[in-house]
Design a protein around this motif. Structure first.
Motif, mmCIF file in Angstrom:
data_model
loop_
_atom_site.group_PDB
_atom_site.id
_atom_site.type_symbol
_atom_site.label_atom_id
_atom_site.label_comp_id
_atom_site.label_asym_id
_atom_site.label_seq_id
_atom_site.Cartn_x
_atom_site.Cartn_y
_atom_site.Cartn_z
ATOM 1 N N ASN A 1 1.623 8.719 -3.378
ATOM 2 C CA ASN A 1 1.963 8.766 -1.968
ATOM 3 C C ASN A 1 3.484 8.698 -1.898
ATOM 4 O OD1 ASN A 1 2.507 8.294 0.729
ATOM 5 N ND2 ASN A 1 0.847 6.861 0.997
ATOM 6 N N ASN B 1 4.958 9.838 3.004
ATOM 7 C CA ASN B 1 4.820 10.801 4.094
ATOM 8 C C ASN B 1 3.979 10.241 5.246
ATOM 9 O OD1 ASN B 1 6.308 12.724 2.712
ATOM 10 N ND2 ASN B 1 4.493 13.534 1.686
ATOM 11 N N TYR B 2 3.255 9.146 5.020
ATOM 12 C CA TYR B 2 2.392 8.574 6.050
ATOM 13 C C TYR B 2 2.533 7.051 6.073
ATOM 14 C CZ TYR B 2 0.023 13.089 5.866
ATOM 15 O OH TYR B 2 -0.253 14.417 5.892
ATOM 16 N N THR B 3 2.354 6.480 7.235
ATOM 17 C CA THR B 3 2.222 5.029 7.379
ATOM 18 C C THR B 3 1.065 4.771 8.332
ATOM 19 O OG1 THR B 3 3.765 4.930 9.231
ATOM 20 C CG2 THR B 3 4.687 4.555 7.034
#
Length: 92
Positions: free
Chosen positions: A3, A6-8
């Motif tokens: 990961n 790019n995301y939370t």
């Protein structure tokens, strides 16, 4: 797979109130009773059901259960409701 940030994750605003616990329903059930026309009403009784887990009448309610009817000695022959009252459910 890695990961790369790019995301939370965040909680939706409505999640704080998305789960509700509703109260269990306690039900008064009167014991059937009879009497002759013109006589006084007998002692009326009944019970309460619907307790969950280890709850019971003594630890989940306050007050004293009572059962009443609108019938009086001069009431016409027929059937009358027996109503339960007198208890208050404890919070919690």
């Amino acid at each position: 797979m890695l990961n790369h940030g790019n995301y939370t994750f965040t909680q939706a605003a409505g999640n704080a109130t998305a789960f509700s616990i509703t109260p269990a329903t306690l039900t008064y059930t009167a014991n059937a009773a009879t009497r002759l026309y013109g006589a006084v009403d007998p002692a009326l009784s009944g019970g309460v059901s619907g307790f969950v887990l280890s709850d019971n009448l003594g630890n989940a309610t306050t007050g004293a259960a009572s059962f009443t009817t609108t019938a009086v000695a001069a009431s016409n022959v027929g059937s009358y409701a027996l109503d339960g009252s007198g208890l208050t459910a404890n919070n919690g």
